[in-house]
Design an enzyme around this catalytic site. Structure first.
Site, PDB file in Angstrom:
ATOM      1  N   GLY A   1       0.963   0.731  -7.047  1.00 46.95           N
ATOM      2  CA  GLY A   1       0.122   1.921  -7.185  1.00 46.95           C
ATOM      3  C   GLY A   1      -1.054   1.733  -8.125  1.00 46.95           C
ATOM      4  O   GLY A   1      -1.952   0.934  -7.870  1.00 46.95           O
TER       5      GLY A   1
ATOM      6  N   THR B   1      -2.551  11.083   1.479  1.00 47.16           N
ATOM      7  CA  THR B   1      -2.311  11.009   0.034  1.00 47.16           C
ATOM      8  C   THR B   1      -3.309  10.084  -0.652  1.00 47.16           C
ATOM      9  O   THR B   1      -4.027  10.484  -1.575  1.00 47.16           O
ATOM     10  CB  THR B   1      -0.872  10.496  -0.225  1.00 47.16           C
ATOM     11  OG1 THR B   1       0.044  11.351   0.459  1.00 47.16           O
ATOM     12  CG2 THR B   1      -0.546  10.484  -1.710  1.00 47.16           C
TER      13      THR B   1
ATOM     14  N   ALA C   1     -20.735   0.495 -11.814  1.00 51.99           N
ATOM     15  CA  ALA C   1     -21.039  -0.320 -10.632  1.00 51.99           C
ATOM     16  C   ALA C   1     -22.513  -0.728 -10.574  1.00 51.99           C
ATOM     17  O   ALA C   1     -22.862  -1.711  -9.946  1.00 51.99           O
ATOM     18  CB  ALA C   1     -20.669   0.449  -9.370  1.00 51.99           C
TER      19      ALA C   1
ATOM     20  N   LYS D   1       5.339  -6.123  -1.106  1.00 51.42           N
ATOM     21  CA  LYS D   1       4.608  -6.253  -2.379  1.00 51.42           C
ATOM     22  C   LYS D   1       4.944  -7.575  -3.074  1.00 51.42           C
ATOM     23  O   LYS D   1       4.072  -8.237  -3.642  1.00 51.42           O
ATOM     24  CB  LYS D   1       4.948  -5.068  -3.284  1.00 51.42           C
ATOM     25  CG  LYS D   1       4.388  -3.751  -2.749  1.00 51.42           C
ATOM     26  CD  LYS D   1       5.026  -2.555  -3.427  1.00 51.42           C
ATOM     27  CE  LYS D   1       4.418  -1.251  -2.964  1.00 51.42           C
ATOM     28  NZ  LYS D   1       5.216  -0.076  -3.342  1.00 51.42           N
TER      29      LYS D   1
ATOM     30  N   VAL E   1      -0.135  -3.023  -4.360  1.00 50.24           N
ATOM     31  CA  VAL E   1       1.047  -3.352  -5.170  1.00 50.24           C
ATOM     32  C   VAL E   1       1.087  -2.493  -6.425  1.00 50.24           C
ATOM     33  O   VAL E   1       0.126  -2.458  -7.200  1.00 50.24           O
ATOM     34  CB  VAL E   1       1.052  -4.851  -5.576  1.00 50.24           C
ATOM     35  CG1 VAL E   1       2.327  -5.182  -6.356  1.00 50.24           C
ATOM     36  CG2 VAL E   1       0.927  -5.756  -4.361  1.00 50.24           C
TER      37      VAL E   1
HETATM   38  P1  NDP Z   1      -0.589   9.452   4.658  1.00 53.31           P
HETATM   39  O1  NDP Z   1       0.320   9.598   5.810  1.00 53.31           O
HETATM   40  O2  NDP Z   1      -0.577  10.476   3.602  1.00 53.31           O
HETATM   41  O3  NDP Z   1      -2.088   9.340   5.198  1.00 53.31           O
HETATM   42  C1  NDP Z   1      -2.446   8.600   6.327  1.00 53.31           C
HETATM   43  C2  NDP Z   1      -3.779   9.108   6.811  1.00 53.31           C
HETATM   44  O4  NDP Z   1      -4.215   8.321   7.903  1.00 53.31           O
HETATM   45  C3  NDP Z   1      -3.738  10.551   7.313  1.00 53.31           C
HETATM   46  O5  NDP Z   1      -4.848  11.231   6.869  1.00 53.31           O
HETATM   47  C4  NDP Z   1      -3.767  10.418   8.836  1.00 53.31           C
HETATM   48  O6  NDP Z   1      -4.405  11.498   9.476  1.00 53.31           O
HETATM   49  C5  NDP Z   1      -4.605   9.177   8.967  1.00 53.31           C
HETATM   50  N1  NDP Z   1      -4.365   8.457  10.204  1.00 53.31           N
HETATM   51  C6  NDP Z   1      -3.206   7.956  10.652  1.00 53.31           C
HETATM   52  N2  NDP Z   1      -3.376   7.351  11.835  1.00 53.31           N
HETATM   53  C7  NDP Z   1      -4.682   7.492  12.136  1.00 53.31           C
HETATM   54  C8  NDP Z   1      -5.494   7.104  13.234  1.00 53.31           C
HETATM   55  N3  NDP Z   1      -4.979   6.432  14.277  1.00 53.31           N
HETATM   56  N4  NDP Z   1      -6.804   7.394  13.208  1.00 53.31           N
HETATM   57  C9  NDP Z   1      -7.350   8.070  12.171  1.00 53.31           C
HETATM   58  N5  NDP Z   1      -6.635   8.468  11.100  1.00 53.31           N
HETATM   59  C10 NDP Z   1      -5.313   8.177  11.085  1.00 53.31           C
HETATM   60  O7  NDP Z   1      -0.340   8.002   4.060  1.00 53.31           O
HETATM   61  P2  NDP Z   1      -0.588   7.508   2.573  1.00 53.31           P
HETATM   62  O8  NDP Z   1      -1.890   7.985   2.090  1.00 53.31           O
HETATM   63  O9  NDP Z   1       0.622   7.780   1.770  1.00 53.31           O
HETATM   64  O10 NDP Z   1      -0.613   5.917   2.785  1.00 53.31           O
HETATM   65  C11 NDP Z   1      -1.747   5.271   3.277  1.00 53.31           C
HETATM   66  C12 NDP Z   1      -1.623   3.779   2.978  1.00 53.31           C
HETATM   67  O11 NDP Z   1      -1.539   3.578   1.579  1.00 53.31           O
HETATM   68  C13 NDP Z   1      -0.366   3.122   3.552  1.00 53.31           C
HETATM   69  O12 NDP Z   1      -0.673   1.804   3.911  1.00 53.31           O
HETATM   70  C14 NDP Z   1       0.610   3.127   2.367  1.00 53.31           C
HETATM   71  O13 NDP Z   1       1.561   2.111   2.439  1.00 53.31           O
HETATM   72  C15 NDP Z   1      -0.361   2.857   1.229  1.00 53.31           C
HETATM   73  N6  NDP Z   1       0.055   3.301  -0.093  1.00 53.31           N
HETATM   74  C16 NDP Z   1       0.538   4.570  -0.285  1.00 53.31           C
HETATM   75  C17 NDP Z   1       0.821   5.012  -1.560  1.00 53.31           C
HETATM   76  C18 NDP Z   1       1.296   6.399  -1.832  1.00 53.31           C
HETATM   77  O14 NDP Z   1       1.575   6.723  -2.981  1.00 53.31           O
HETATM   78  N7  NDP Z   1       1.424   7.243  -0.815  1.00 53.31           N
HETATM   79  C19 NDP Z   1       0.631   4.131  -2.724  1.00 53.31           C
HETATM   80  C20 NDP Z   1       0.136   2.822  -2.407  1.00 53.31           C
HETATM   81  C21 NDP Z   1      -0.141   2.437  -1.142  1.00 53.31           C
HETATM   82  P3  NDP Z   1      -3.802  13.001   9.415  1.00 53.31           P
HETATM   83  O15 NDP Z   1      -3.848  13.400   7.968  1.00 53.31           O
HETATM   84  O16 NDP Z   1      -4.726  13.817  10.238  1.00 53.31           O
HETATM   85  O17 NDP Z   1      -2.404  12.904   9.941  1.00 53.31           O
HETATM   86  N1  HSE Z   2       6.039   4.118  -0.794  1.00 56.88           N
HETATM   87  C1  HSE Z   2       5.494   3.365  -1.865  1.00 56.88           C
HETATM   88  C2  HSE Z   2       6.346   3.542  -3.089  1.00 56.88           C
HETATM   89  C3  HSE Z   2       4.086   3.793  -2.137  1.00 56.88           C
HETATM   90  O1  HSE Z   2       7.115   4.498  -3.144  1.00 56.88           O
HETATM   91  O2  HSE Z   2       6.261   2.711  -3.998  1.00 56.88           O
HETATM   92  C4  HSE Z   2       3.389   2.932  -3.162  1.00 56.88           C
HETATM   93  O3  HSE Z   2       3.177   1.652  -2.681  1.00 56.88           O
END
Ligand code: NDP
Ligand code: HSE
Length: 436
Positions: free
Chosen positions: A134, A13, A33, A205, A132
């Protein structure tokens, strides 16, 4: 000037959202930038998975260390989440002299103190705006925009998934599990959604916000956390009748005795702006001694809102590349040697007002017993209402609002009330804040 090369760990995501923003807005970003910024490499677990971003010009790998060890890459975006491999990769990136941008609040809340120390030693930046709230630039607002203030308190809706669930339950009468499944499908929820609904994510957060607001170390273990799983529709409705709304808040407050760090469902007056923050939106109220109360609002989760915060950090890093590492904005707002270990108050020493819901037998004298227990603990009642029994039940719900009291007094009162033979089951307690 040569473009800056960026490597992205994780293309889910947030990774996908960040790549989309960097690609679509490339020209505007370069104008800001001063250099072109190009994603050259990215890692994911499954290279055959469909992506939300175009990966045609990106070299993909399942081995994130290939990216960390690539000497051409200057900035690493850690967007895979978790605290095991992500931690190892971030430390390795810093060791290799790379700047890091992360959205990983768990990693920063648990290991940020060591990460920032290592980054300072190596002269690199670790940026974490997306960790924190988003897309809301709350880190920058507190760390830079409010840096002339003494921050007195802050309170925020800082978990989008939780707020989405509470909103859908209240407005549409939907079931908890059903809304949580939708939040997962929309990419809002954590890999382990109990982090969202049990207040752990909000606790991570809040740990970060408190550190940059008060100049204290990151200390997640001292945050009191309570989630939203115990909130019933009946409590939501009674709160509305009394002029309040239930929101899941993270609250950090500096008091004479120490710092309050707490995450829990909270009744807030419905007229407050923050009471009307709905769905996946987040909002953070910050009270500074000079500026007064300020409010920051925006999408708390999701691909491009979070990507927006990630990209802003990347631009900041690029702008800072030519600056003296000793004179950059400190990671935690305060100079590392000026961070002070102010005590964090135990939950029992926190003072707040309460909403209580008791189920009582329909017998004379029950209210008198309850009010006597509260009086004996020095707890004043602000309002009290007795409701009709809920459908299919014979007990009478009694709803009370109290004035401020110490949590330890309330714990004692609840234990005594629950021991009464006329009180059925557990008493529901929700803390109240006026946020005035
Ligand atoms: P997702 O699960 O959507 O994405 C995680 C990604 O990491 C996937 O592409 C996955 O691969 C890849 N991945 C996982 N493990 C490995 C590994 N060992 N080696 C290589 N690639 C790996 O997570 P999110 O994008 O939702 O979240 C990512 C981070 O952002 C987290 O720390 C979350 O807390 C933070 N966050 C998320 C928000 C949100 O709205 N979702 C908002 C703010 C922060 P694959 O796709 O192939 O499975
Ligand atoms: N899981 C988190 C939330 C993602 O729902 O707020 C954003 O940090």
């Amino acid at each position: 000037m040569k473009p800056i090369k960026v490597g992205v760990l994780g293309l889910g995501t947030v990774g996908g959202g960040a790549v989309n923003v960097l690609t679509r807005n490339a020209k505007e970003i370069a104008r800001r930038a001063g250099r072109d910024i190009v994603v050259t490499h990215a890692s994911a677990k499954d290279l055959n998975k469909a992506r939300i971003c175009d990966t045609t010009d990106i070299v993909l790998t399942t081995d994130s260390f290939e990216i960390i060890n690539n000497p051409e890459i200057e900035i690493i975006l850690e967007l895979m989440g978790g605290t095991t491999q992500a931690k190892e990769l971030v430390f390795a990136a810093i060791e290799n002299g790379k700047h890091v941008v992360t959205a990983n609040k768990a990693l920063i809340a648990l290991y940020g103190n060591e990460i920032f120390a290592k980054a300072s030693e190596k002269g690199v930046i670790v940026a974490f705006e997306a960790a924190v709230a988003g897309g809301i630039p709350i880190i920058k607002a507190i760390r830079e925009g409010l840096s002339g203030n003494q921050i007195e308190w802050l309170a925020g809706i800082i978990n989008g998934t939780g707020n989405f669930i509470l909103t859908e339950m209240r407005d549409k009468g939907r079931d908890f599990a059903d809304v949580l499944a939708e939040a997962q499908a929309l990419g809002y929820a954590e890999a382990d959604p109990t982090f969202d609904v049990e207040g752990i994510d909000a606790g991570h957060k809040l740990t970060i916000l408190a550190a940059i607001a008060f100049g204290i170390p990151l200390q997640f273990s001292k945050v009191y956390t309570e989630g939203i799983t115990q909130i019933t529709r009946a409590d939501v409705n009674y709160a509305e009748e009394l002029g309040y709304r239930i929101k899941h808040l993270g609250i950090a407050r500096k008091t004479q005795k120490g710092i309050e760090l707490r995450v829990h469902p909270t009744l807030i007056p419905h007229r407050r702006l923050i009471a009307n923050v709905n769905g996946v939106m987040n909002a953070v109220l910050v009270k500074g001694d000079a500026v007064g109360a300020t409010l920051y609002y925006g999408a708390g989760a999701g691909a491009e809102p979070t990507g927006s915060a990630v990209v802003a950090d990347v631009i900041d890093v690029v702008r800072a590349l030519t600056s003296d590492p000793e004179n950059r904005v400190p990671h935690l707002a305060f100079q590392p040697n000026a961070i002070v270990d102010i005590p964090v108050l135990a939950a029992e020493d926190i003072k707040t007002a309460y909403y209580l819901r008791l189920n009582a037998e329909d017998k004379p004298g029950v209210l008198a017993d309850v009010t006597k227990i509260l009086a004996d603990q020095n707890i004043s009642i602000e309002a009290i209402i007795q409701k009709e029994p809920l459908k299919g039940e014979t007990s009478l719900p009694i709803i009370m609002l109290t004035q401020q009291t110490l949590e330890k007094e309330m714990n004692a009162a609840i234990a005594k009330m629950e021991a009464l033979s006329t009180i059925i089951g557990k008493i529901t307690r929700i803390r109240m804040e006026t946020l005035g």
